[in-house]
Motif scaffolding. Structure first.
Motif: not given
Lengths: 178, 101
Positions: A25-27, A29-30, A33, A86, A116, A120, B26-27, B39-43, B45-46, B48, B83
């Motif tokens: 989760r959070g950073h 995750r980014r 990804d 999802r 979706w 996208e 979910m943080v 986006v940059a800190e919590l990830g 996505e579109s 979301d 982001a």
């Protein structure tokens, strides 16, 4: 592991899915990804035999999974990867009009996710995703039963659509006709 | 859909949005501050962001077209990297705008 499939002449879809799906989760995750997208790109470039400087590519990532659509530099292309579960019908209906839902009738299990991901991917292929997603994009089924995404602009743009399922995830892409 | 009266009081909107963001992404809520970059800190996505819109719909008791969020982001973050530009505070502004319509 990274892998690639040819989706059209000169166009390759690179994919990366970790052996074990972990969803930070959070950073974190980014970071995970983006690393996944980079590995998908490596797989796509290798399969295409194109040098990165001579290729056009589109990237997508979600939940540690990456996708990269790679083709010759002049091509418009876009890709999106999404976990099928999802995307709900509520998500799909928020971005579609009824005729678009109808155009996807042949794919019941993945219908919301395909809606979706195609939109996208098409939004990315326009080069101005924020401008076009979702209302300026139309999913249609053309004569010949091909999925297309039409961009409502002047002059209108048409992208050819396709998709590939891998486990829990759906990869959808669009390419501009040659 | 019943309307959540807490959103009528704008002083609570910030806290409500923090809670919604934390739940959707979910943080821990401690990680969600007004200036947090979703986006940059919590990830985020579109999809979301569409979930955030749905949560606001359910709270306000009215439909919010997805395109309205897209247009809002476009107008408020023109020329910026999404982001970095999409923050909790931006979502709060959107929520307040929708509540006032």
């Amino acid at each position: 592991m990274g892998s690639a499939v040819r989706v059209a002449d000169g166009i390759w879809l690179g994919m990366f899915q970790p052996e074990r799906l972990v969803c930070p989760r959070g950073h974190a995750r980014r970071l995970a990804d983006r690393a996944a997208a980079a590995r998908a790109l490596t797989a796509g470039l290798k399969a295409s035999s194109l040098r990165a400087s001579l290729a056009a590519f589109s990237l997508s990532h979600t939940e540690g999974v990456g996708a990269a659509l790679v083709g010759p530099r002049s091509l418009g292309l876009g890709v999106d990867v999404v976990r099928v579960q999802r995307v709900s019908r509520r998500h799909a209906w928020a971005i579609l009009i009824p005729s678009e839902w109808q155009a996807l009738r042949g794919c019941p299990r993945i219908r919301p996710a395909l809606a979706w991901a195609l939109k996208e991917a098409a939004a990315k292929a326009t080069g101005e995703p924020a401008l076009h997603f979702p209302s300026a994009l139309r999913i249609v089924r053309s004569t010949g039963d091909r999925l297309e995404v039409r961009v409502l602009c002047t002059p209108p743009l048409v992208f050819h659509g396709g998709w590939e399922g891998r486990g829990l995830f759906l990869y959808a892409w669009v390419t501009a006709p040659c | 859909m019943p309307r959540d009266p807490s959103l009528v009081d704008r002083s609570d909107t910030g806290e409500l949005v923090r809670r919604i963001v934390a739940e959707v992404l979910m943080v821990p809520i401690e990680k969600v501050c007004p200036e947090t970059k979703l986006v940059a800190e919590l990830g985020a996505e579109s999809i979301d962001f569409l979930d955030l819109v749905f949560r606001l719909e359910d709270t306000l008791g009215k439909r919010i077209p997805a395109s309205r969020w897209s247009e809002f982001v476009r107008e408020r973050t023109a020329g910026q990297d999404p982001a970095i530009a999409i923050t909790t505070d931006l979502v709060r502004e959107f929520a307040e705008r929708e509540a006032s319509l």
